[in-house]
Design a protein around this motif. Structure first.
Motif, PDB file in Angstrom:
ATOM      1  N   MET A   1      -0.074   5.133  -6.757  1.00  0.00           N
ATOM      2  CA  MET A   1       0.634   6.261  -6.163  1.00  0.00           C
ATOM      3  C   MET A   1      -0.201   7.528  -6.333  1.00  0.00           C
ATOM      4  O   MET A   1      -1.174   7.557  -7.090  1.00  0.00           O
ATOM      5  CB  MET A   1       1.999   6.452  -6.833  1.00  0.00           C
ATOM      6  CG  MET A   1       1.928   6.958  -8.269  1.00  0.00           C
ATOM      7  SD  MET A   1       3.544   7.388  -8.934  1.00  0.00           S
ATOM      8  CE  MET A   1       3.082   8.011 -10.567  1.00  0.00           C
ATOM      9  N   ASP A  19       1.190   3.052 -10.496  1.00  0.00           N
ATOM     10  CA  ASP A  19       2.636   3.181 -10.285  1.00  0.00           C
ATOM     11  C   ASP A  19       3.367   2.967 -11.609  1.00  0.00           C
ATOM     12  O   ASP A  19       2.965   2.129 -12.420  1.00  0.00           O
ATOM     13  CB  ASP A  19       3.131   2.145  -9.282  1.00  0.00           C
ATOM     14  CG  ASP A  19       2.666   2.424  -7.866  1.00  0.00           C
ATOM     15  OD1 ASP A  19       2.015   3.465  -7.639  1.00  0.00           O
ATOM     16  OD2 ASP A  19       2.960   1.591  -6.986  1.00  0.00           O
ATOM     17  N   ARG A  31      11.954   6.926  -6.384  1.00  0.00           N
ATOM     18  CA  ARG A  31      11.006   7.422  -5.387  1.00  0.00           C
ATOM     19  C   ARG A  31      11.308   8.899  -5.158  1.00  0.00           C
ATOM     20  O   ARG A  31      12.392   9.250  -4.699  1.00  0.00           O
ATOM     21  CB  ARG A  31      11.124   6.625  -4.090  1.00  0.00           C
ATOM     22  CG  ARG A  31      10.259   7.180  -2.949  1.00  0.00           C
ATOM     23  CD  ARG A  31      10.277   6.267  -1.740  1.00  0.00           C
ATOM     24  NE  ARG A  31      11.631   5.995  -1.277  1.00  0.00           N
ATOM     25  CZ  ARG A  31      12.302   6.805  -0.435  1.00  0.00           C
ATOM     26  NH1 ARG A  31      11.761   7.932  -0.009  1.00  0.00           N
ATOM     27  NH2 ARG A  31      13.522   6.478  -0.055  1.00  0.00           N
ATOM     28  N   THR A  33      11.636  12.480  -3.696  1.00  0.00           N
ATOM     29  CA  THR A  33      11.698  13.112  -2.380  1.00  0.00           C
ATOM     30  C   THR A  33      11.487  14.620  -2.463  1.00  0.00           C
ATOM     31  O   THR A  33      11.065  15.233  -1.488  1.00  0.00           O
ATOM     32  CB  THR A  33      13.036  12.806  -1.700  1.00  0.00           C
ATOM     33  OG1 THR A  33      14.118  13.233  -2.544  1.00  0.00           O
ATOM     34  CG2 THR A  33      13.174  11.312  -1.417  1.00  0.00           C
ATOM     35  N   GLU A  67      14.740   3.171  -6.633  1.00  0.00           N
ATOM     36  CA  GLU A  67      14.041   2.042  -6.025  1.00  0.00           C
ATOM     37  C   GLU A  67      14.222   0.748  -6.807  1.00  0.00           C
ATOM     38  O   GLU A  67      14.267  -0.334  -6.227  1.00  0.00           O
ATOM     39  CB  GLU A  67      12.538   2.354  -5.931  1.00  0.00           C
ATOM     40  CG  GLU A  67      12.193   3.429  -4.934  1.00  0.00           C
ATOM     41  CD  GLU A  67      12.273   2.935  -3.495  1.00  0.00           C
ATOM     42  OE1 GLU A  67      11.604   1.944  -3.155  1.00  0.00           O
ATOM     43  OE2 GLU A  67      13.035   3.549  -2.719  1.00  0.00           O
ATOM     44  N   GLU A 134       4.774  10.442  -6.550  1.00  0.00           N
ATOM     45  CA  GLU A 134       5.523   9.644  -5.581  1.00  0.00           C
ATOM     46  C   GLU A 134       6.642   8.849  -6.237  1.00  0.00           C
ATOM     47  O   GLU A 134       7.688   8.616  -5.619  1.00  0.00           O
ATOM     48  CB  GLU A 134       4.567   8.709  -4.841  1.00  0.00           C
ATOM     49  CG  GLU A 134       3.600   9.436  -3.920  1.00  0.00           C
ATOM     50  CD  GLU A 134       2.751   8.476  -3.105  1.00  0.00           C
ATOM     51  OE1 GLU A 134       3.105   8.235  -1.930  1.00  0.00           O
ATOM     52  OE2 GLU A 134       1.743   7.977  -3.650  1.00  0.00           O
ATOM     53  N   TYR A 135       6.431   8.427  -7.494  1.00  0.00           N
ATOM     54  CA  TYR A 135       7.431   7.647  -8.203  1.00  0.00           C
ATOM     55  C   TYR A 135       7.520   8.133  -9.642  1.00  0.00           C
ATOM     56  O   TYR A 135       6.548   8.643 -10.212  1.00  0.00           O
ATOM     57  CB  TYR A 135       7.085   6.157  -8.184  1.00  0.00           C
ATOM     58  CG  TYR A 135       7.129   5.541  -6.803  1.00  0.00           C
ATOM     59  CD1 TYR A 135       8.312   5.035  -6.285  1.00  0.00           C
ATOM     60  CD2 TYR A 135       5.976   5.495  -6.006  1.00  0.00           C
ATOM     61  CE1 TYR A 135       8.357   4.479  -5.012  1.00  0.00           C
ATOM     62  CE2 TYR A 135       6.014   4.949  -4.734  1.00  0.00           C
ATOM     63  CZ  TYR A 135       7.208   4.451  -4.244  1.00  0.00           C
ATOM     64  OH  TYR A 135       7.249   3.925  -2.980  1.00  0.00           O
TER      65      TYR A 135
END
Length: 242
Positions: A1, A19, A31, A33, A67, A134-135
């Motif tokens: 990521m 990740d 995840r 946003t 997720e 991203e994560y």
């Protein structure tokens, strides 16, 4: 990521990193946003640099979509929309039970003499990977995430991670009596929110002070009386009294 990483004094970069993965049965993977940028992140580029390692992932004001969940997680399921508070707290220890989540006994960084761990905020606070990524791996998946509804945009909820509770606590500490007044020095995100909360909680007069016209205009729109420090300078005390 991809994630925002510390690389040295005044040097942060978006890099490719591994990740995150489930490590404990109550972990979740989110995840991301949206993730706010806090004024305290500036400290990481200067005075707190000695407590960071190159590659540490920054950020502590995130929200996103669940997720993956650990086998003991029942509070959320994949697909849930959540906000992640900045302090990593278990929700069950004595201190959490007193509402003192920033002193969570489960995540206290005792070897540094500090309180609860924080996402993305140095070895002093647990060196937990942060949310400008991203994560994000989030521990205590049954208690820490705040579920929010689908539909409204992220900026309707993301302030629950840090800005709103920090500002609310500032107003609480001010102990403004009903119909009383308060002066807020600095109208950035926390100051602006503190002014808004003080008005919401019944302060009769909220005086906001700043140098930036856009900030002054925004907080004036909430109903506060705003003073431009460039105009009043050393006479600010007299201006407030008037």
């Amino acid at each position: 990521m991809r994630a925002l990483t510390y690389q040295g004094k005044r040097d942060v970069r978006v890099e490719t990193v591994p990740d995150p993965r489930i490590q404990d049965a109550t972990d979740i993977i989110v995840r991301i946003t949206s993730s706010g940028i806090c004024g305290s992140d500036l400290h990481l580029c200067e005075v707190l640099g000695p407590y960071l390692d190159p590659g540490d992932i920054l950020g502590h004001e995130p929200m996103g979509i669940v997720e993956e969940v650990g086998r003991e997680v029942t509070g959320v399921v994949p697909g849930d929309r959540v906000v992640i508070p900045f302090n990593v707290s278990c929700g069950h220890c004595y201190m959490c039970g007193q509402g003192l989540h920033s002193q969570c006994e489960t995540t206290q960084v005792r070897e540094r003499g500090m309180g609860a761990s924080l996402f993305g905020f140095t070895k002093l606070y647990g060196q937990v990977p942060g949310g400008q990524a991203e994560y994000l791996r989030v521990p205590f998946g049954n208690d820490l995430p705040i579920k929010v509804p689908d539909g409204p945009p992220d900026d309707r909820f993301v302030f629950l991670s840090d800005v709103l509770p920090t500002a609310w606590q500032a107003v609480e500490y001010a102990d403004i009596p009903p119909g009383g007044s308060v002066t807020v020095l600095g109208l950035g995100p926390i100051g602006a929110m503190a002014a808004r909360i003080a008005l919401h909680r019944g302060a009769d007069l909220v005086i906001g002070v700043d140098l930036v016209p856009e900030r002054l205009d925004r907080v004036s729109g909430y109903g506060a009386t705003c003073l431009d420090l460039r105009r009043y300078g050393k006479n600010l005390g007299a201006a407030v009294r008037d």
